[in-house]
Write an enzyme that holds these catalytic residues in place. Structure first.
Site, mmCIF file in Angstrom:
data_model
loop_
_atom_site.group_PDB
_atom_site.id
_atom_site.type_symbol
_atom_site.label_atom_id
_atom_site.label_comp_id
_atom_site.label_asym_id
_atom_site.label_seq_id
_atom_site.Cartn_x
_atom_site.Cartn_y
_atom_site.Cartn_z
ATOM 1 N N GLU A 74 0.850 -1.187 -0.124
ATOM 2 C CA GLU A 74 -0.087 -0.049 0.036
ATOM 3 C C GLU A 74 0.750 1.330 -0.188
ATOM 4 O OE1 GLU A 74 -2.373 -3.363 1.969
ATOM 5 O OE2 GLU A 74 -0.296 -2.581 1.930
ATOM 6 N N GLY A 118 13.734 -4.225 0.302
ATOM 7 C CA GLY A 118 13.890 -3.363 -0.443
ATOM 8 C C GLY A 118 14.832 -3.659 -1.674
ATOM 9 N N GLU A 119 15.366 -5.048 -1.800
ATOM 10 C CA GLU A 119 15.967 -5.342 -3.040
ATOM 11 C C GLU A 119 15.404 -6.106 -3.879
ATOM 12 O OE1 GLU A 119 20.593 -5.259 -1.713
ATOM 13 O OE2 GLU A 119 19.757 -7.221 -1.132
ATOM 14 N N PRO A 160 11.895 -14.384 0.881
ATOM 15 C CA PRO A 160 10.549 -14.425 1.814
ATOM 16 C C PRO A 160 9.887 -13.150 1.807
ATOM 17 C CG PRO A 160 12.680 -14.802 3.190
ATOM 18 C CD PRO A 160 13.115 -14.652 1.595
ATOM 19 N N ARG A 161 8.778 -13.024 1.971
ATOM 20 C CA ARG A 161 7.905 -11.844 2.247
ATOM 21 C C ARG A 161 8.511 -11.049 3.490
ATOM 22 N NH1 ARG A 161 5.274 -7.737 -0.025
ATOM 23 N NH2 ARG A 161 3.580 -7.088 1.224
ATOM 24 N N ASN A 184 1.766 -8.768 -5.466
ATOM 25 C CA ASN A 184 1.654 -7.888 -6.522
ATOM 26 C C ASN A 184 2.539 -8.446 -7.608
ATOM 27 O OD1 ASN A 184 1.603 -5.630 -8.304
ATOM 28 N ND2 ASN A 184 2.792 -4.310 -7.179
ATOM 29 N N PRO A 185 1.911 -8.747 -8.864
ATOM 30 C CA PRO A 185 2.838 -9.126 -10.175
ATOM 31 C C PRO A 185 3.208 -7.986 -10.967
ATOM 32 C CG PRO A 185 0.623 -9.615 -10.606
ATOM 33 C CD PRO A 185 0.496 -8.771 -9.178
ATOM 34 N N GLU A 216 5.208 -5.408 -10.642
ATOM 35 C CA GLU A 216 6.637 -5.083 -10.696
ATOM 36 C C GLU A 216 7.581 -6.136 -11.691
ATOM 37 O OE1 GLU A 216 7.757 -4.738 -6.399
ATOM 38 O OE2 GLU A 216 6.970 -2.810 -6.297
#
Length: 431
Positions: free
Chosen positions: A68, A313-314, A271-272, A338-339, A341
């Site tokens: 978000e 962030g990578e 991993p998320r 989210n696909p 990116e």
């Protein structure tokens, strides 16, 4: 709200949450031990600001977590460029770090208070926003009630409401109507979302599209990209991005199936929740796979089977290295990640059946052959093998994914046009 009595269920919620606020210190301490809170900023979760309110008109933008926050950053940049001070709140450590790195310098980040009446009142007493923009589906009763009591305009931006959530709210129709009737404007991602919001009592609903399509793809440090690219060489790469518990085992199983036909395959698992990196590495090592971890400063070498990308962030770095990406949260009942990116950065997308968080996006990608559905480890292995061995199929899938997400842009301009009357009103009031 706005003078109307709250339904009994919401009154009970407000009373219970006020009582539960007494347990907030213990609950927050527990979350600190779990690595889910910043111990230096716990007061923010109780509505105590850690910085002064800036002078001038203030717009409060709230995004629950990383996805978000990333989706509203272009909107925040536009507001900042027009001279509006922006308060950005979120609820997770990872999202706070994204805000710190990627938000414009003048933007203030705070952790959103827990949804207790006193916490929210204290927060709003300090910040006094003239406009509140809430991303997606963060409908906290005390937050909405306090804003309603003060007459602060509330706009839901990039709003979505899954069929499952709509059914849950539908069991409490009076409560849903009391909350959603307080929303001044709902800018829905799709016609389906708009219909669900209208059905629950939202008065003004427009379809603006998905802001995520207008978000620039994540960047990558050129030096890191060069180092990793050199370390990987010409090896084929599979990236499992934003995986959740229960999925890494399937990715590892698929890797073990694939190495008999693609012996030099490198599987990267991101991993998320990066704090699960050691757990994921242990899973791979239990299968006698040579494993290295990004968080330990390690690079993959020729012997590495599984590289655990357990940093924050990578993902932009790894999307650029992997022509085939499995998007996590979709083989377990989480709702998918989210696909957009990876599609923007030249990857063929694979996903499981549980993608209700991004159902419209995945439906379009699947229909245009920019993504493919897999159901288990065997399905993942078969799809990766087909895409790896058939360059024409892989190229077609990558091109279709990029074309699909590019064509779905424009939500940012539509969102700005829709909130323009509120921004004009803020200017007039300040004068």
């Amino acid at each position: 709200m706005r003078g109307r009595a709250l339904p009994l269920t919401l009154r009970l919620y407000r009373g219970a949450s006020s009582a539960a606020a007494l347990l907030a210190p213990a609950w927050l301490s527990y979350r600190v031990r779990k690595g889910k809170e910043d111990p230096a900023r716990l007061a923010e979760r109780r509505g105590r600001a850690s910085v002064d309110r800036p002078d001038g008109p203030l717009v409060w933008v709230h995004g629950a977590s990383v996805g978000e926050v990333i989706s509203v950053l272009p909107l925040i940049e536009r507001l900042d460029a027009r001279g509006f001070r922006v308060l950005l709140t979120s609820g997770t450590l990872t999202s706070s770090r994204v805000a710190e790195r990627r938000a414009p310098p003048g933007v203030i980040h705070q952790f959103v208070p827990l949804d207790a009446r006193g916490f929210m009142a204290r927060f709003l007493d300090h910040w006094e926003p003239e406009l509140v923009l809430i991303a997606e589906s963060e409908l906290w009763p005390n937050l909405i009630a306090e804003l309603g009591r003060r007459g602060t305009p509330v706009v839901l931006v990039n709003a979505r409401l899954s069929e499952r959530s709509a059914r849950r709210w539908g069991k409490l129709p009076k409560s849903a109507r009391a909350l959603l009737s307080r929303v001044d404007l709902c800018l829905a991602q799709s016609e389906e979302d708009a219909g669900r919001f209208r059905g629950l009592g939202t008065h003004r609903v427009e379809v603006s599209g998905n802001l995520k399509f207008d978000t620039p793809p994540p960047g990558a440090d050129p030096a890191d990209l060069q180092r990793l690219s050199r370390a990987i060489g010409k090896r084929p790469v599979l990236l499992a991005a934003s995986t959740h518990e229960g999925e890494e085992e399937m990715v590892i199983e698929a890797h073990e199936m694939l190495v008999s036909k693609i012996p030099d395959l490198l599987t990267i698992i991101a991993p998320r929740h990066p704090e699960r990196g050691e757990e994921v590495a242990a899973l791979a090592q239990s299968g006698d796979l040579n494993t290295r971890q990004r968080s330990l400063g390690e690079l993959p070498d020729r012997e590495t089977d599984v590289y655990v990308a357990d940093t924050i962030g990578e993902l932009g770095l790894f999307y650029r290295l992997a022509p085939i990406v499995f998007m996590g949260g979709s083989l377990v009942e989480h709702g998918g990640q989210n696909p957009i990116e990876p599609a923007k950065l030249g990857s063929a997308v694979l996903h499981g059946p549980h993608v209700w968080n991004f159902s419209d996006t995945y439906e379009r990608l699947d229909a245009e052959e920019g993504a493919f559905v897999i159901g288990d480890a065997l399905g993942l292995a078969r799809a990766v093998y087909a895409l790896q061995k058939d360059e024409e199929l892989r190229g077609h899938t990558i091109d279709s994914a990029y074309a699909t997400v590019t064509a779905l842009g424009g939500a940012l301009d539509r969102t700005l046009a829709a909130i323009e009357p509120y921004l004009i009103q803020i200017r007039l009031q300040r004068r």
